[in-house]
Design an enzyme around this catalytic site. Sequence first.
Site, short mmCIF file in Angstrom:
data_model
loop_
_atom_site.label_atom_id
_atom_site.label_comp_id
_atom_site.label_asym_id
_atom_site.label_seq_id
_atom_site.Cartn_x
_atom_site.Cartn_y
_atom_site.Cartn_z
N GLY A 1 0.81 -1.21 0.00
CA GLY A 1 0.00 0.00 0.00
C GLY A 1 0.85 1.26 0.00
N GLY B 1 2.60 5.02 3.30
CA GLY B 1 3.36 4.01 2.57
C GLY B 1 4.39 4.62 1.65
N TYR C 1 -12.59 -0.44 12.24
CA TYR C 1 -11.19 -0.17 11.93
C TYR C 1 -10.32 -0.43 13.15
CZ TYR C 1 -6.97 2.67 11.27
OH TYR C 1 -5.67 3.10 11.20
#
Length: 264
Positions: free
Chosen positions: A14, A20, A154
């Site tokens: 990612g 990232g 999440y």
Amino acid sequence: MRIDLAGRTALVTGSTQGIGAAIATGLARAGARVAVNGRTPESVDAAVGRLTAALPDAEFLAAPGDIATEEGADRVVEVVPSVDVLVNNLGIFGARPALEVDDAEWRRYFEVNVLAAVRMTRAYLPGMTSRSWGRVQYIASDSAVVVPTEMIHYGVTKTALLGVSRGFAKEAAGTGVTVNSVIAGPTHTEGVERFVREVVDPELPWEEAQREFMRVHRPQSLLGRLIEPEEIANMVVYLSSPFASATTGGAVRVDGGYVDSILP
């Protein structure tokens, strides 16, 4: 402290944007050959172009594939069959009332945020242990410890990552391979900007919106501001280096003091 990763190959999942991309940049600056991953060849090629323009002397490798699927992960491993540093950065997030998150959404979050990282670890950890050197990292979140009410799904996946990291650290015990998670605090990325706009007045100027978000929704932060992606990358680069040889099985915090605890 001069970190030298010359001769090492790193894969950052990612990594076409945000944290990232910052991690890929930091590892490349330290001398590593860095494989950039995203879901599509187009997005990866564009990211590699941007990174190469910023660091023309660095070596970046395009490794497209949706690692939330077995087929996509296999494509990445075909391109990059062996790595010395694996950074499991891929993740999705979004605000949704807890009682409105259905089974399909829970599954999607676990597939992307947890199982993708497990899948890549299975692919690369055996090679690291056979060579008696390697670094595996999982980008977790303060939400793993302080689960936010606006995105419980999440937070729970990031909590799971802490367990995954600790478990694989035990699997790699005594091999010369270290496995850690990095607890990132609220970080300034494009995705977070969109998220901030969802939970505060979208008409506010960005600097004012950011301050309002931190004041109302993240008051525990000791920084009082969003963390920059490069600040997360600095910790990842350190943990990827020989200097971090005695740090394993840990949950290392780059959270701006957000988690109100001496230990995670």
